[in-house]
Design a protein around this motif. Structure first.
Motif, PDB file in Angstrom:
ATOM      1  N   ALA A 113       0.831  -1.212   0.000  1.00  0.00           N
ATOM      2  CA  ALA A 113       0.000   0.000   0.000  1.00  0.00           C
ATOM      3  C   ALA A 113       0.860   1.255   0.000  1.00  0.00           C
ATOM      4  O   ALA A 113       0.568   2.225  -0.703  1.00  0.00           O
ATOM      5  CB  ALA A 113      -0.930  -0.003   1.208  1.00  0.00           C
ATOM      6  N   GLY A 114       1.936   1.257   0.789  1.00  0.00           N
ATOM      7  CA  GLY A 114       2.850   2.401   0.803  1.00  0.00           C
ATOM      8  C   GLY A 114       3.480   2.632  -0.557  1.00  0.00           C
ATOM      9  O   GLY A 114       3.618   3.775  -1.015  1.00  0.00           O
ATOM     10  N   MET A 115       3.845   1.555  -1.242  1.00  0.00           N
ATOM     11  CA  MET A 115       4.405   1.669  -2.593  1.00  0.00           C
ATOM     12  C   MET A 115       3.394   2.286  -3.553  1.00  0.00           C
ATOM     13  O   MET A 115       3.734   3.173  -4.350  1.00  0.00           O
ATOM     14  CB  MET A 115       4.818   0.282  -3.100  1.00  0.00           C
ATOM     15  CG  MET A 115       6.025  -0.314  -2.408  1.00  0.00           C
ATOM     16  SD  MET A 115       6.363  -1.985  -3.032  1.00  0.00           S
ATOM     17  CE  MET A 115       7.966  -2.299  -2.280  1.00  0.00           C
ATOM     18  N   ALA A 116       2.146   1.806  -3.469  1.00  0.00           N
ATOM     19  CA  ALA A 116       1.098   2.318  -4.365  1.00  0.00           C
ATOM     20  C   ALA A 116       0.829   3.806  -4.122  1.00  0.00           C
ATOM     21  O   ALA A 116       0.690   4.582  -5.072  1.00  0.00           O
ATOM     22  CB  ALA A 116      -0.186   1.510  -4.170  1.00  0.00           C
ATOM     23  N   LEU A 117       0.771   4.209  -2.855  1.00  0.00           N
ATOM     24  CA  LEU A 117       0.509   5.612  -2.530  1.00  0.00           C
ATOM     25  C   LEU A 117       1.656   6.516  -2.976  1.00  0.00           C
ATOM     26  O   LEU A 117       1.425   7.626  -3.474  1.00  0.00           O
ATOM     27  CB  LEU A 117       0.280   5.765  -1.020  1.00  0.00           C
ATOM     28  CG  LEU A 117      -1.030   5.182  -0.479  1.00  0.00           C
ATOM     29  CD1 LEU A 117      -1.018   5.157   1.046  1.00  0.00           C
ATOM     30  CD2 LEU A 117      -2.230   5.971  -0.991  1.00  0.00           C
ATOM     31  N   ALA A 118       2.888   6.034  -2.818  1.00  0.00           N
ATOM     32  CA  ALA A 118       4.054   6.826  -3.238  1.00  0.00           C
ATOM     33  C   ALA A 118       4.066   7.031  -4.740  1.00  0.00           C
ATOM     34  O   ALA A 118       4.307   8.143  -5.234  1.00  0.00           O
ATOM     35  CB  ALA A 118       5.338   6.129  -2.791  1.00  0.00           C
ATOM     36  N   LEU A 119       3.786   5.968  -5.485  1.00  0.00           N
ATOM     37  CA  LEU A 119       3.774   6.076  -6.946  1.00  0.00           C
ATOM     38  C   LEU A 119       2.622   6.967  -7.413  1.00  0.00           C
ATOM     39  O   LEU A 119       2.783   7.773  -8.335  1.00  0.00           O
ATOM     40  CB  LEU A 119       3.657   4.689  -7.574  1.00  0.00           C
ATOM     41  CG  LEU A 119       3.686   4.631  -9.103  1.00  0.00           C
ATOM     42  CD1 LEU A 119       4.924   5.328  -9.663  1.00  0.00           C
ATOM     43  CD2 LEU A 119       3.625   3.190  -9.595  1.00  0.00           C
ATOM     44  N   SER A 120       1.472   6.837  -6.760  1.00  0.00           N
ATOM     45  CA  SER A 120       0.330   7.691  -7.092  1.00  0.00           C
ATOM     46  C   SER A 120       0.676   9.161  -6.883  1.00  0.00           C
ATOM     47  O   SER A 120       0.379  10.014  -7.730  1.00  0.00           O
ATOM     48  CB  SER A 120      -0.878   7.307  -6.228  1.00  0.00           C
ATOM     49  OG  SER A 120      -1.985   8.136  -6.510  1.00  0.00           O
ATOM     50  N   GLY A 121       1.324   9.470  -5.757  1.00  0.00           N
ATOM     51  CA  GLY A 121       1.730  10.847  -5.487  1.00  0.00           C
ATOM     52  C   GLY A 121       2.730  11.366  -6.503  1.00  0.00           C
ATOM     53  O   GLY A 121       2.647  12.511  -6.950  1.00  0.00           O
ATOM     54  N   ALA A 122       3.699  10.514  -6.895  1.00  0.00           N
ATOM     55  CA  ALA A 122       4.706  10.916  -7.887  1.00  0.00           C
ATOM     56  C   ALA A 122       4.050  11.261  -9.223  1.00  0.00           C
ATOM     57  O   ALA A 122       4.405  12.250  -9.877  1.00  0.00           O
ATOM     58  CB  ALA A 122       5.732   9.799  -8.063  1.00  0.00           C
ATOM     59  N   ILE A 123       3.075  10.448  -9.625  1.00  0.00           N
ATOM     60  CA  ILE A 123       2.369  10.705 -10.893  1.00  0.00           C
ATOM     61  C   ILE A 123       1.572  11.998 -10.810  1.00  0.00           C
ATOM     62  O   ILE A 123       1.614  12.833 -11.728  1.00  0.00           O
ATOM     63  CB  ILE A 123       1.440   9.525 -11.249  1.00  0.00           C
ATOM     64  CG1 ILE A 123       2.264   8.272 -11.536  1.00  0.00           C
ATOM     65  CG2 ILE A 123       0.564   9.858 -12.445  1.00  0.00           C
ATOM     66  CD1 ILE A 123       1.442   7.004 -11.638  1.00  0.00           C
TER      67      ILE A 123
END
Length: 335
Positions: free
Chosen positions: A71-81
């Protein structure tokens, strides 16, 4: 052309982050309400532990930590995009209301659409995606000006407004609900890692396996979208088409994460910033670093939070907010 020294630096940082994640998992496996001796970890992992040891490790600790990491990985990538397509360093799925949209959809689904538990787990990310997508589309429309295009600063303020409005809607929804259902939604709002079983891992994992490689494939497009619109158009980028595709990816990642972890903000804000500070602003370089940082941040916050107060601990969302809120204020004042 990316300098070889920078690539070596990125690889070294990725190795260090992988070691940090592994170390946090090892520490997390041993501590908790039911302690597990560290000298028993390897025998238990190999299937030579007692019933209690295997239950604590495989049914309680390990699935929760894997869900938190993903979940942390998904949220970080979402924020980067989101930061890339809006050219706004303050964009984060939790801050601009996307997580809240997913939360309202989950609350409606949970309160008014009774369904079997086995199917419920796998439907949650899809329901969250629909709610987050509707919210993201509305935020995008309200932030877009036909003459100027997307206005990054306005997007953040519109998103914060939507987040507050959706939080109010959530309160209205739960005001007449059953006590047990209210407890579940309250935990979700606090960012409590509630999806802590193996089926939740299989529910979130396919989204990451598909969307992480696709985002890395689109990394160069993200680089171009970070430039001014005339420059991006000049090199042949279809700005609106690319933005819409990448926005859908960001929404899907955020929705898949919050469907199992609850309303967690600031991971998508902090991880990309830390990654850029380490390896620079090229998406090819900083996105893999941001993904690992985001996973570690949420894993670390949950490991600390669940062991501070017995037996339930402090929700990971609150632990992350204690760090993220001051960081957000610092960025807001700086930018």
């Amino acid at each position: 052309m990316i300098q070889s020294a920078l690539i070596k630096k990125q690889r070294l940082i990725l190795c260090i982050l992988s070691i940090l994640i592994l170390a946090t998992i090892i520490v997390g496996m041993g501590i908790g309400y039911s302690s597990l001796a560290y000298d028993r970890l390897i025998p238990t992992l190999l299937g030579q532990g007692t019933f209690k040891e295997e239950f604590v490790l495989f049914s309680v600790r390990l699935p929760r930590m894997i869900v938190t990491l993903l979940a942390g990985m998904a949220l970080a990538l979402s924020g980067a995009i989101l930061q890339g397509i809006t050219r706004n360093d303050l964009a984060d799925p939790g801050i601009i209301g996307i997580n809240s949209g997913a939360g309202v959809a989950i609350a409606i689904f949970f309160l008014f659409f009774p369904i079997k538990a086995g199917t419920f787990v796998y439907l949650l990310p899809l329901v969250a995606f629909i709610g987050a997508l509707i919210t993201a589309c509305l935020i995008y429309l309200f932030s877009y000006n036909r003459n100027i295009g997307l206005q990054p600063v306005r997007l953040v303020f519109v998103g914060i407004g939507f987040s507050m409005a959706l939080s109010g809607a959530m309160i209205i929804l739960i005001s007449s609900a059953e006590r047990t259902k209210v407890d579940f939604i309250a935990k979700w709002l606090a960012g409590n890692i509630w999806g802590s079983d193996w089926p939740f891992i299989w529910a979130i994992l396919p989204w990451l396996l598909i969307l992480i490689p696709f985002t890395l494939y689109k990394a160069n497009r993200l680089n171009l979208l970070g430039l001014s619109e005339p420059v991006a158009i000049g090199v042949g980028v279809s700005i609106e088409k690319e933005r819409i595709v990448l926005l859908l990816i960001a929404v899907a990642l955020a929705a898949s994460a919050v469907s199992v972890t609850g309303g967690i903000a600031f991971i998508g804000l902090m991880a990309p910033h830390i990654a850029k500070a380490l390896v620079g602003p090229r998406n090819q370089l900083f996105i893999p670093v941001a993904i690992l940082i985001g996973g570690w941040l949420l894993l670390f916050a949950d490991t600390i939070g669940r062991n501070l107060i017995d037996p339930d601990g402090i929700p990971a969302g609150i632990m992350v907010a204690l760090i993220g809120a001051p960081y957000f204020m610092y960025l807001l004042l700086k930018k």
